[in-house]
Design a protein around this motif. Structure first.
Motif, mmCIF file in Angstrom:
data_model
loop_
_atom_site.group_PDB
_atom_site.id
_atom_site.type_symbol
_atom_site.label_atom_id
_atom_site.label_comp_id
_atom_site.label_asym_id
_atom_site.label_seq_id
_atom_site.Cartn_x
_atom_site.Cartn_y
_atom_site.Cartn_z
ATOM 1 N N GLU A 1 1.192 -0.911 -0.075
ATOM 2 C CA GLU A 1 -0.192 0.150 0.220
ATOM 3 C C GLU A 1 0.734 1.248 0.193
ATOM 4 O OE1 GLU A 1 -4.117 1.801 2.058
ATOM 5 O OE2 GLU A 1 -2.910 0.730 3.224
ATOM 6 N N SER A 2 1.611 1.466 1.110
ATOM 7 C CA SER A 2 2.583 2.489 1.118
ATOM 8 C C SER A 2 3.658 2.019 1.508
ATOM 9 C CB SER A 2 1.964 3.389 1.640
ATOM 10 O OG SER A 2 2.193 2.824 3.085
ATOM 11 N N ILE A 3 5.072 2.993 1.033
ATOM 12 C CA ILE A 3 6.184 2.852 1.660
ATOM 13 C C ILE A 3 6.761 3.767 1.532
ATOM 14 C CG2 ILE A 3 8.475 2.430 0.147
ATOM 15 C CD1 ILE A 3 7.844 1.174 -2.200
ATOM 16 N N VAL A 4 6.694 3.686 3.668
ATOM 17 C CA VAL A 4 7.587 5.326 4.484
ATOM 18 C C VAL A 4 8.125 5.213 4.642
ATOM 19 C CG1 VAL A 4 6.154 6.355 6.393
ATOM 20 C CG2 VAL A 4 4.471 4.703 4.949
ATOM 21 N N THR A 5 9.100 6.420 4.481
ATOM 22 C CA THR A 5 10.268 6.794 4.837
ATOM 23 C C THR A 5 10.345 8.024 6.290
ATOM 24 O OG1 THR A 5 10.950 8.211 3.442
ATOM 25 C CG2 THR A 5 11.948 5.626 3.019
ATOM 26 N N PHE A 6 11.345 8.911 6.917
ATOM 27 C CA PHE A 6 11.582 9.627 7.913
ATOM 28 C C PHE A 6 10.666 10.362 6.925
ATOM 29 C CE2 PHE A 6 13.504 13.389 9.654
ATOM 30 C CZ PHE A 6 13.037 13.142 10.594
ATOM 31 N N ASP A 7 11.382 10.949 5.341
ATOM 32 C CA ASP A 7 11.573 11.782 4.799
ATOM 33 C C ASP A 7 9.827 12.051 3.961
ATOM 34 O OD1 ASP A 7 14.017 13.282 5.524
ATOM 35 O OD2 ASP A 7 15.354 11.164 4.033
ATOM 36 N N GLY A 8 9.433 10.445 4.284
ATOM 37 C CA GLY A 8 8.205 10.589 3.525
ATOM 38 C C GLY A 8 7.786 9.863 2.560
ATOM 39 N N GLU A 9 6.240 9.483 1.966
ATOM 40 C CA GLU A 9 6.251 8.151 1.512
ATOM 41 C C GLU A 9 7.477 8.259 -0.309
ATOM 42 O OE1 GLU A 9 2.097 7.181 0.799
ATOM 43 O OE2 GLU A 9 1.369 7.167 2.867
ATOM 44 N N LEU A 10 7.418 6.997 -0.217
ATOM 45 C CA LEU A 10 8.227 6.717 -2.086
ATOM 46 C C LEU A 10 7.029 5.906 -2.639
ATOM 47 C CD1 LEU A 10 11.393 6.136 -0.267
ATOM 48 C CD2 LEU A 10 10.947 8.180 -1.405
ATOM 49 N N GLU A 11 7.613 6.287 -3.933
ATOM 50 C CA GLU A 11 6.859 4.955 -5.674
ATOM 51 C C GLU A 11 7.826 3.734 -5.265
ATOM 52 O OE1 GLU A 11 4.103 5.272 -6.514
ATOM 53 O OE2 GLU A 11 4.094 7.337 -5.277
ATOM 54 N N GLU A 12 9.172 4.008 -4.880
ATOM 55 C CA GLU A 12 9.697 2.165 -5.332
ATOM 56 C C GLU A 12 10.891 2.777 -4.712
ATOM 57 O OE1 GLU A 12 11.297 2.190 -8.996
ATOM 58 O OE2 GLU A 12 12.914 4.139 -8.409
ATOM 59 N N ALA A 13 11.190 1.933 -3.937
ATOM 60 C CA ALA A 13 12.313 1.111 -3.120
ATOM 61 C C ALA A 13 13.590 0.122 -3.368
ATOM 62 C CB ALA A 13 12.415 1.040 -1.380
ATOM 63 N N PHE A 14 14.938 0.842 -3.102
ATOM 64 C CA PHE A 14 15.641 -0.747 -3.596
ATOM 65 C C PHE A 14 16.198 -0.724 -2.733
ATOM 66 C CE2 PHE A 14 16.754 3.271 -5.343
ATOM 67 C CZ PHE A 14 18.080 3.791 -5.019
ATOM 68 N N ALA A 15 17.601 -1.907 -2.834
ATOM 69 C CA ALA A 15 18.836 -2.250 -2.025
ATOM 70 C C ALA A 15 19.922 -1.478 -1.983
ATOM 71 C CB ALA A 15 19.050 -3.696 -2.389
ATOM 72 N N PRO A 16 19.937 -1.073 -0.702
ATOM 73 C CA PRO A 16 20.233 -0.983 1.158
ATOM 74 C C PRO A 16 19.287 -0.521 1.104
ATOM 75 C CG PRO A 16 22.368 0.029 0.376
ATOM 76 C CD PRO A 16 21.488 -0.534 -0.890
ATOM 77 N N MET A 17 17.771 0.132 1.353
ATOM 78 C CA MET A 17 17.743 1.125 2.071
ATOM 79 C C MET A 17 17.011 1.030 2.820
ATOM 80 S SD MET A 17 16.037 3.004 -1.327
ATOM 81 C CE MET A 17 14.997 4.505 -0.618
ATOM 82 N N ALA A 18 16.839 1.173 4.016
ATOM 83 C CA ALA A 18 16.078 0.887 4.623
ATOM 84 C C ALA A 18 14.939 1.759 4.970
ATOM 85 C CB ALA A 18 16.380 1.149 6.528
#
Length: 541
Positions: free
Chosen positions: A288-305
């Protein structure tokens, strides 16, 4: 230490943003004893102007007391050989890490020991590296330890190698010597997997030839210097962006309206809306969503937390793995793996260990050591155990299904550590090769049972007026310590029961006179005395 930049004084925020965006290269230095690994790193930092003035002053003072380069010269190896024992002996013992950056890249250097008894240290340093700098003394050429370190680098999935042919000054900067050593090394590694990107550089770490600055003494060499190679070697293609793997580390539920799954992406790319499967349960949903401290992302890849949320409420907890539904990893309760053993007590087949794979911890045991690898000759030898610093291919049986990939496919989901269940000490590291064949699962032997129960099968007879009471007290004491034990009190059973009980690896305690391995008189021997005697006789461990 970072390179000097005008932005530091004029716009510190822009400098920090620029520094954050730089690509990070992790590399290690390894090779034979006294090949000059620490000197090379010191020279790299010194010629790159990456040493603070107070550090340089301290090294100059220490060079007088502990230096090995002769009067009037700075011993740059002292920048990395920080332990007192290292300085006294002029060798590297522990893995030393140094950090620096240039205008194009950030670097983390791991200076690893060359001695054979510190193989585990070298493997530890290599486990997170992208590139290995393997030093070769130009006087001696390719040595046994050069081969050993190349094999370990290959085993741990390092794809890029710099062959630093050092001490060329002692060979009159001979091009013939360089070409001969280069040819010998390339001939050796043709049988190793993955070492396809090899750069051979002639240099003198002591004098700085071809380290940062091009050598005037080797005009015949037209390739890049070591620093140029480190800055330009292509590592972006090493990451696996095809197989999406997300080991769940933490379930984040700050309030009733949010439930997210936190972790570091081990490999691949995740997008909002991707169909996912949670393993080992097999439940499915969508992102549904990819959440980070800086806000939501459309995509995430290695090695992101990141934190992932799903469109449906399904059971996901720490130790599970989220993957794309059209690209599933392996799920099994047995696998084969190369093991680097890291402790004095040898690896025992049949003994239960805790295995930590990504974020999941399970118990399991080695059911078969297929072979031990001679790291000096690469020959395979039969083995029943692995000792400190030895490497072997083993088959594991796990007490629950686990999710994994082959290490060559994904380091994050193909590696694990082995932990002793009693001491909680990390005793080994493993790289998975694939699912174990049923043919590799050998029959259960008496030795396997002995390793599992930490005991030797034995029959014990207790005699005396309170023998039966002591027998059950001893059974409880042994059982509470993790041993497998049974009390036999029926006279008609004793002789016929003892043999199958011992074959099953158990300790049989009887209160009837028989042909037992050990006999005690409870009128004179206390419970604690009997227990101590079993330890002294190596019945229990």
């Amino acid at each position: 230490m970072s390179h000097q930049s005008d932005l530091i004084s004029s716009d510190i925020d822009a400098y920090l943003a620029q520094h954050e965006r730089k690509e990070l290269l992790r590399f290690l230095t390894c090779g034979n004893v006294d090949d000059g690994k620490s000197t090379l790193i010191g020279r790299l930092l010194y010629d790159s102007k990456m040493i603070y003035e107070d550090q340089l002053a301290a090294v100059q003072a220490d060079s007088v007391k502990s230096g090995t380069t002769g009067a009037g010269k700075i011993d740059l190896a002292l920048l990395v050989d920080g332990l007192q024992a290292e300085r006294e002996q002029g060798i590297t013992i522990d893995v030393a890490y140094r950090y620096f950056s240039t205008t194009t890249r950030k670097f983390i250097i791991a200076d690893t020991p060359g001695h054979e008894q510190y193989t585990r240290n070298m493997a530890t340093g290599a486990s997170t590296c992208d590139l290995a700098v393997i030093l070769i003394d130009a006087r001696y050429g390719v040595q046994t330890q050069t081969k050993r370190h190349s094999f370990i680098a290959s085993l741990l999935g390092i794809k890029h190698i710099i062959i630093a042919i050092n001490k060329m000054d002692l060979m009159d900067y001979s091009e013939e010597t360089y070409e001969s050593i280069k040819a010998d090394y390339l001939d050796f590694i043709k049988d190793l997997d993955g070492l396809n990107d090899v750069h051979a550089i002639p240099l003198s770490a002591l004098d700085g030839d071809n380290v940062v600055n091009r050598s005037e003494n080797m005009s015949w060499y037209t390739g890049k210097t070591m620093m140029e190679t480190l800055e330009t070697v292509e590592i972006s293609g090493d990451n696996n962006f095809d197989d999406a793997r997300f080991p769940v580390q933490y379930v984040n539920r700050p309030n009733l309206d949010f439930r997210g799954f936190c972790g570091t992406i081990a490999s691949g790319i995740f997008h909002k809306g991707d169909s996912i499967t949670v393993l080992p349960s097999g439940k499915t949903s969508k992102i549904e969503s990819i959440v980070t401290f800086d806000g939501e992302l459309e995509e995430a890849f290695a090695p992101m937390a990141v934190t992932l949320t799903t469109t449906s409420e399904i059971d996901i907890s720490r130790g599970d793995m989220i993957v794309k539904s059209d690209n599933l990893p392996l799920v099994a309760d047995k696998f084969d793996a190369h093991i680097v053993w890291m402790t004095e007590a040898g690896l025992s087949a049949g003994k239960q260990y805790t295995l930590k794979l990504a974020t999941r911890s399970v118990t399991g045991s080695v059911v078969n050591i297929q072979h031990r690898i001679d790291v000096n000759t690469l020959e395979h030898h039969d083995a029943t155990s692995l000792e400190l610093n030895e490497i072997g291919l083993c088959s594991f049986s796990i007490n629950a299904p686990v999710v994994f990939d082959a290490y060559s496919k994904s380091k994050g989901t193909g590696s694990f550590i082995i932990i002793d269940r009693l001491t909680n000490v990390t005793v080994g590291a493993g790289m998975i090769t694939g699912i174990a064949s049923d043919a590799d699962l050998t029959t259960v032997s008496i030795a396997d049972r002995a390793a599992r129960f930490s005991q030797k099968a034995a029959s014990i007879t207790l005699l005396g007026t309170n023998a039966e009471a002591i027998a059950y007290q001893l059974e409880r004491k042994l059982f509470d310590n993790g041993h497998a034990v049974v009390v036999i009190t029926e006279s008609k059973q004793i002789e016929s029961a003892i043999h199958p009980v011992k074959q099953a690896g158990l300790i049989a305690i009887s209160t009837i006179k028989s042909s037992a391995d050990l006999t005690f008189n409870t009128d004179s021997d206390s419970l604690d005395a009997i227990h101590l005697a079993l330890k002294e006789q190596n019945i229990i461990h």
